[in-house]
Structures are given as structure tokens and as C-alpha cells.
Scaffold this motif. Sequence first.
Motif, short mmCIF file in Angstrom:
data_model
loop_
_atom_site.label_atom_id
_atom_site.label_comp_id
_atom_site.label_asym_id
_atom_site.label_seq_id
_atom_site.Cartn_x
_atom_site.Cartn_y
_atom_site.Cartn_z
N LYS A 609 29.34 4.97 42.38
CA LYS A 609 28.24 4.51 41.66
C LYS A 609 27.95 3.10 41.82
N GLN A 610 28.62 2.14 42.26
CA GLN A 610 28.43 0.80 42.67
C GLN A 610 27.88 1.27 44.08
N ILE A 611 28.36 1.75 44.97
CA ILE A 611 27.87 1.91 46.52
C ILE A 611 26.39 2.38 46.22
N ALA A 612 26.27 3.67 45.44
CA ALA A 612 24.72 3.83 45.43
C ALA A 612 23.92 3.04 44.84
N GLN A 613 24.19 2.42 43.97
CA GLN A 613 23.36 1.41 43.36
C GLN A 613 22.94 0.32 44.38
N ALA A 614 23.91 -0.18 44.97
CA ALA A 614 23.92 -1.28 46.08
C ALA A 614 22.79 -0.82 47.14
N ILE A 615 23.14 0.46 47.62
CA ILE A 615 22.00 0.82 48.73
C ILE A 615 20.82 1.04 48.26
N ARG A 616 20.64 1.52 46.79
CA ARG A 616 19.34 1.62 46.44
C ARG A 616 18.62 0.08 46.43
N THR A 617 19.28 -0.73 45.85
CA THR A 617 18.44 -2.06 45.64
C THR A 617 18.55 -2.67 46.82
N TRP A 618 19.09 -2.49 48.01
CA TRP A 618 19.18 -3.16 49.36
C TRP A 618 18.08 -2.55 50.00
N ARG A 619 17.60 -1.01 49.88
CA ARG A 619 16.66 -0.20 50.38
C ARG A 619 15.27 -0.64 49.71
N ASP A 620 15.31 -0.95 48.43
CA ASP A 620 13.94 -1.47 47.84
C ASP A 620 13.57 -2.70 48.11
N ALA A 621 14.62 -3.73 48.42
CA ALA A 621 14.19 -4.84 48.83
C ALA A 621 13.84 -5.11 50.51
N GLU A 622 14.03 -4.13 50.99
CA GLU A 622 13.43 -4.23 52.50
C GLU A 622 12.15 -3.97 52.64
N GLY A 623 11.70 -3.37 51.48
CA GLY A 623 10.30 -2.72 51.57
C GLY A 623 10.05 -1.37 52.27
N PRO A 624 8.99 -0.88 52.07
CA PRO A 624 8.70 0.54 52.61
C PRO A 624 9.62 0.93 53.69
N VAL A 625 10.18 2.18 53.80
CA VAL A 625 11.16 2.46 54.80
C VAL A 625 10.64 4.14 55.00
N THR A 626 10.57 4.51 56.23
CA THR A 626 10.24 5.86 56.39
C THR A 626 11.29 6.79 55.62
N GLU A 627 12.50 6.77 56.09
CA GLU A 627 13.54 7.77 55.50
C GLU A 627 14.75 7.11 55.86
N ALA A 628 15.38 6.50 54.67
CA ALA A 628 16.74 5.86 55.05
C ALA A 628 17.85 6.78 55.01
N ALA A 629 18.95 6.71 55.68
CA ALA A 629 19.93 7.51 55.90
C ALA A 629 21.31 6.93 55.45
N VAL A 630 22.27 7.53 55.10
CA VAL A 630 23.76 6.89 54.63
C VAL A 630 24.75 7.86 55.54
N VAL A 631 25.56 6.98 55.99
CA VAL A 631 26.76 7.19 56.45
C VAL A 631 27.90 6.96 55.95
N VAL A 632 28.65 7.68 55.40
CA VAL A 632 30.05 7.53 55.07
C VAL A 632 31.33 8.04 55.83
#
Length: 661
Positions: A609-632
Motif C-alpha cells: 500500500k505504501q509503494i502504490a501510494q508513493a507511485i501515485r503521488t510521484w506520478r501526479d507530481a510529474e504532471g500529465p504522463v501518457t501511460e506510466a508503467a511499474v516494474v517489480v
Amino acid sequence: MTEPFEPIDTLAGPGEAKTNAQTLARLVSEAFPEAVTEDGIDFEALKQLVGEEALPSTAEKFGLSWPGKAASRRLALLPPTGTLLPRPDESVEWDSTKNIVIEGDNLEVLRLLRRGYAGKVDVIYIDPPYNTGSDLVYHDSRVTPKDEFEAQVGERDGEGRLVKNTDASGRRHSAWLDMMHPRLWAARDLLKQTGVIIAAIDDNEHTNLRLLLDQVFGSENFLANVVWQGSGKNDARFTSGGLDYMLIYAANKNLLVANDVRFKEPKRGYDLVVAAVQRSWEQSGHDSEAATQLLRQWWRTRPDTERGLTSYADIDESGRAFTKSDLASPNPRANLMYELPHPVTGIPVPMHPNGWRLSKDSMESAIAEGRIQFGKDHTTTPRYKRFLDEMGQQAIRPVVTQERAPASDALAALLGEKVFDYPKDTQVVGTWLNAVTQSDRDAIVLDFFAGSGSTGHAVMDLNAADGGNRQYILVQIDEAVEHAKYKTIADIARERLRRAGKAIAAAQGLNAETLDLGFRSYRLAESNNRKWDGTLGEQSLEDAVATAVDNLLPGRTTDDLLVEMMLRLGLELTTRVEQKDVAGSPLYNIGSGTMFAHFGINITVDESKQIAQAIRTWRDAEGPVTEAAVVVRDTGFADSAAKLNLAAALNQAGITNLRSI
């Protein structure tokens, strides 16, 4: 249950067999859908559709052939299995540079680079090993260090000595072609459609290399065969020798012609003439006749310039040097037959029998620009003036006369001792790089037989000369040298680039702040992922899965895993990467929110949950992104619930491109 994170090793890249098959199936399905099945192409059905027009597999055709050719071509189509390990400690300005130096066997490196750099390289310059009959140090399946690989395949004895290949038969040429063939195929995919490859070679393999390049790039894309005359031998039996060649091919010659591409170089001695003109103009007190006399006196000193420059021996009233040419039309045309009045007398000057070279409108424009030289009166036919300041470039000459000793001396002076035989001449390399890229200041240059790093040095020199932003990618095999300071040739190249960068910075002063004089160093290695060898020891397979065993090789870091992920997913190595600590491991932001990666292990539901929230917050701070991807990391979760929880939270945030490594 469907796996929420798709493994990245299921993906294929440009030029690989799987991608080629998919491309071919797509093309065939458009024209002959009945020849395509769920599993691929039905070649028997395809043959039936083309009937007698289908050529048998045994059909003869013109071209270069040798034993093992088919197998060598297949090597270029294989997907990469290794990775590149970042070495910031060997690098210069790691965080800001765009230049790259890679140590390792270049075939696997080219496979790794192909996904991220396909169609992005402007020029490839290579000076491959000349086939002198000695052993080749390239092995087409190697990703481990050279001495380790040789021990594995039995090329070294129990004491670690290299077992020589004593085969001196006709396989000499075949072995060399086996080495070159897959590397050229893999490199071809990296070139832009407007790109060019320059391959240096000597007489031993000149003919074979040209035929090989004809096959890989197409004979229709041949551009030039440059002859490089170095030092010859006076005691030679037939000719003094000393010749090397540079074979030049385009990725698409027709496109270069359509774009009116022309390879140019500065005229030799042009700057000397420009300086003499300016000096004559100033010394004459801005008197055109006196300045012309001074310039002609200077020409009588026989300065070392291109022969064609000697015709620029006149200086006009504006201080510009010029030469005169005929204004006659080569063929009579009605629109070129008109009266041309003298600007002083107003009486028409003598017209050429075929008329003027310029139309009436063009002639009036040329007169207004001061390009027409009239005589003192109307009895003299005028001439066309071609100005020196517009003639600084010429079509590049296909013959290079340059001794090789100065290049060796310059490298020895830079490194403080002679440590490398026969380095490439940076001036010659730079001249051709500049010519084939049309002085493109943002060109990407690849050299996968980098040697001592001359190509990288030449790129930095070009940037220093014109303030450009050219980038280099150098690949050099980890070939050992016997020297106290350097273990491999790549060590020499890296030190050369460090010292060359410092020398350029010192010469440029404050201007050096805008130049990229650094490089990122990488080393080829086997994949970071530990491969299961079929043995578990005392641990059962169920226990291994249940405890999410760390699948990283000993000594590897999450930074290493990040680079492998970028290579597999087709990202450039110098893509911007930021990181912050989340749930006990770095969360990477690649490409300003384009991709996120987290390689932690034993991730719990709460941590997911922490990781998902951090990714979402960071993505939104970057502004519009076409399609973000996540790798684990595939084995990075404490249990399946944690993995599913992370996937669900990311999907809820609109992130559905999920992958694992």
C-alpha cells in the motif's frame, strides 16, 4: 489466477527472431490471411499461394558464402541474455553525461542496446580486427569475463594459460566472417534510416567485407570506398603498401539523395586564405586594387592550400575576395537572349552567342548583390563573381593521406607513455564523422570496436570546435594487456577519455562548462537474476517459493537490476532516473514519471500500500504522463496477497502496465 505482473522476459525487441516473425506474420496476414495460423506462418500454404514463382531453398544466387554463414546470422537474431553493470566509480560526471563506454564482447552488447537504441544512431564507425591470421578474441555466446569464459569452454588449461588455436587452414577467412557477420546484422538495427556506417579495413579482408556489407546493408546502399594512404615501406617488393580503406554504406541511400545530403569537408588552407585577404584589405587602407596586389604577392609564396583556392586572387570594393567565371549559357535558349546595359555607359555589353547563363530576373538580382563584374566600359563582356567566404566547404575527397605515427605519438603524450599500438587518428575520424552527419551537432556516434577510444576523443574534439552536443557509445572487449597500470584495453580507453576531457576543458576555459566531457562506464555480465540449476539442497521448491528467495546473484544491487530492466524494456541508458526510499528499498522514477520500479523483497500487504501510494503521488507530481508503467521483482513479495494488493491499488490509480523481472 492470472499473473498481474507480466514478466519482461516475454517481450522481444527490434531485430530479434521473435519480432521478425511477428512482423512477417502481420505483413503476410494483410495479403494472404489463409497462410497465417494462431501459431505463426504456414509456409507450405504460402508456397502454394505463389505457385511456381516460389524459389527452392537450393536456388543459386550471387553473393558471399562460407561454411557457417547461416549459423552466424542466427546469432544476431537471438535475444540478449546478459546485462550491463553500472560502474559510477570508473565514470566521469555520471549524473549529467550522455556518453557511454561499455566493456565486454560486442555481440551481446549490441543485442542489449538494440531495444533502447534501435533507429537512433546517426553514424557507426568501426575499425574491426584486421585478419592477420592470429587468434580472434571474440566469442559469440560470452557474457562473463574473458578468462572465466575461456576456462568454462576449455580454452585454458588447468594453470589458466590460453590454449592456442593452431588451425592455419582455409578457415581463416571463415572465422573472421563468422565474427563480423552477426555483429553487422545487430548493428544495422541501431542505425537511423538516414544513418551511415563507416568500416575501416586493410587488404586482407577488404573484398570480403565489401561483399558482406553488400548483403547486410544492400549493395544499392554503397556510398564510397575511401583509400587511406599511410606510411609505406621502401623495401617492399611490389608497391610501398601502407593502404587501409574505409567502406561507407547508408541505411537508405535513396532517402539521403531525396534529402539532398552531401558529404562536405573544409577546404585545406581555407583559413590561411581568409586571414591573408583580411590582412591585405587592412594593409591597403581598404583600397581594392592595392589589396588585390598584396593578396597576389602572398599567393606567390606558395602557401599550403587546396589548389582550387588559388583562383581567389581578387578583392572587390567591399573587401571580399572572389574569382571570376564565365556568364555564357551552355545551350541557346530564348529567355536567355537579352540586352545587358553597362552600368556606366548604358550601352549593351557583348552578349555570348548562346545567351547568358542567368535569366533576366536572376541577372538583375546578381547585379544588385554585387556578383557581376563589368569592365570599364561596354566593350568588355562581364564575368560572374564567386566569393571566397561562400566557398569554405568542398565535396570530401575519397583519398586520405595521413601518416599514422602522429596518432601514436599524440596518445603516448596524453597518457605519459606508449601503451597502445596503432590508435585511430582522431583528426581523420572526426573529419569523416562530421562529413557523413553533415555537421549535425546532436549526432549519436557508435563504435563497437572502440580500441583506445579514439572515436570518443574525436567526438569531444568536434563538440569543442563548434559547441555541439554529439554523443558517443563505445564498446570494447575486455582484452587483457600486459601493463602495470591497465588490465585491459578498455582500461586504456577510459583513462584516455578522462585525460582528453581534462585537456579539452583546460583549453576551452569557461566555454567547457557547456560541453559534455564525461562518460558512463558499464561492464557486460550475466543476468542479475539467479538461475535455478535444478538443485535445492535441503530446501524444497515449496519452501523456496513460500519464503520468496532473493533471486539476485550475490554482490548485485537494485541499481544493477534497474539497468537490466531498462535494457529489457528498451530505455536508453542515460534516461533520467530519480529515487527515494519506500518500504525499505529504492523506488525509482525513470523518465520523469514514464516508469516506476521497486525491487524490494519480502514486501507485505501494508508495504505494498505504501509503494502504490508513493507511485501515485510521484506520478501526479510529474504532471500529465501518457501511460506510466511499474516494474517489480518477481520474487519480491512476502505472499501472493501482497502482490495482488499492489496490482489492485495501481489499477485503481489508472496504472495498468505492470511488469516483473
